[in-house]
Design a protein around this motif. Structure first.
Motif, short mmCIF file in Angstrom:
data_model
loop_
_atom_site.label_atom_id
_atom_site.label_comp_id
_atom_site.label_asym_id
_atom_site.label_seq_id
_atom_site.Cartn_x
_atom_site.Cartn_y
_atom_site.Cartn_z
N ILE A 1 0.83 -1.20 0.00
CA ILE A 1 0.00 0.00 0.00
C ILE A 1 0.86 1.25 0.00
O ILE A 1 0.63 2.18 -0.77
N VAL A 2 1.89 1.28 0.84
CA VAL A 2 2.73 2.47 0.96
C VAL A 2 3.93 2.32 0.02
O VAL A 2 4.82 1.49 0.26
N MET A 3 3.91 3.10 -1.06
CA MET A 3 5.00 3.10 -2.03
C MET A 3 5.20 4.53 -2.53
O MET A 3 4.26 5.33 -2.51
N PRO A 4 6.40 4.84 -3.03
CA PRO A 4 6.61 6.18 -3.60
C PRO A 4 5.88 6.32 -4.94
O PRO A 4 5.55 5.33 -5.58
N GLU A 5 5.64 7.55 -5.32
CA GLU A 5 5.04 7.94 -6.59
C GLU A 5 3.53 7.66 -6.66
O GLU A 5 2.77 8.52 -7.03
N MET A 6 3.12 6.43 -6.38
CA MET A 6 1.70 6.07 -6.43
C MET A 6 1.48 4.97 -5.39
O MET A 6 2.12 3.93 -5.45
N ASP A 7 0.56 5.21 -4.46
CA ASP A 7 0.34 4.18 -3.45
C ASP A 7 -0.49 3.03 -4.02
O ASP A 7 -1.05 3.12 -5.12
N GLY A 8 -0.55 1.96 -3.27
CA GLY A 8 -1.24 0.76 -3.75
C GLY A 8 -2.73 0.94 -3.92
O GLY A 8 -3.34 0.31 -4.79
N ILE A 9 -3.34 1.82 -3.13
CA ILE A 9 -4.77 2.05 -3.26
C ILE A 9 -5.08 2.74 -4.59
O ILE A 9 -5.98 2.34 -5.32
N GLU A 10 -4.30 3.76 -4.92
CA GLU A 10 -4.49 4.42 -6.22
C GLU A 10 -4.22 3.44 -7.36
O GLU A 10 -4.95 3.41 -8.35
#
Length: 124
Positions: free
Chosen positions: A53-62
Motif C-alpha cells: 500500500i505504501v510506495m513512492p510515486e503512487m500508493d497501492g490504493i491508487e
C-alpha cells in the motif's frame, strides 16, 4: 497459469514474495512501484494485483483503483505493515484482501490460493 503482478518497493521483500509465489506455481511479474505497474496492466492480462500500500510515486490504493478501470477482472490483494493504512484500504477498496506485515510466506501463498479457489473466482 495464474498470473500475478506484484508491486512492492522494498527489493528484498519483492524478491522473497515473487520467489514464494513462483515456487507455488504462479507466474509473477514484479515491479518496484505503482507507476511501473500501469504499463503492464495496460498491455498484459493479470489475474491478481498484489500490491504494497505504501510506495513512492503512487500508493497501492491508487494503483488498485487504476487497475479496476483498466482491468476490472483483475483481483486485488494488499500487503502492508501499517494498521491505519489497512483501515483505509478496507474502506477504499472493499473487495480487496489485506494481509498485514509481518506474515510468513506460506500465509501469503495460502491467501492467494484462497482467492483463486473461491467460487466467485470462476468468472470468465
Amino acid at each position: 497459469m495464474i498470473r500475478i503482478l506484484l508491486a512492492e518497493d522494498e527489493d528484498a521483500m519483492r524478491t522473497y514474495l515473487a520467489r514464494a509465489l513462483e515456487n507455488a506455481g504462479y507466474s509473477v511479474a514484479a515491479v518496484d512501484r505503482g507507476t511501473a505497474a500501469l504499463p503492464l496492466l495496460q498491455s498484459e492480462h493479470f489475474d491478481l494485483l498484489l500490491s504494497d500500500i505504501v510506495m513512492p510515486e503512487m500508493d497501492g490504493i491508487e494503483l488498485a483503483q487504476r487497475c479496476a478501470e483498466m482491468s476490472p477482472q483483475t483481483k486485488v490483494m494488499f500487503i502492508t505493515g501499517f494498521a491505519a493504512v489497512t483501515l483505509k484500504a478496507s474502506r477504499e477498496a472493499p473487495q480487496a484482501k489485506v494481509l498485514s506485515k509481518p506474515f510468513h510466506l506460506k500465509d501469503l501463498v495460502l491467501e492467494v490460493d484462497r482467492i483463486f479457489s473461491a467460487p466467485d473466482s470462476l468468472q470468465i
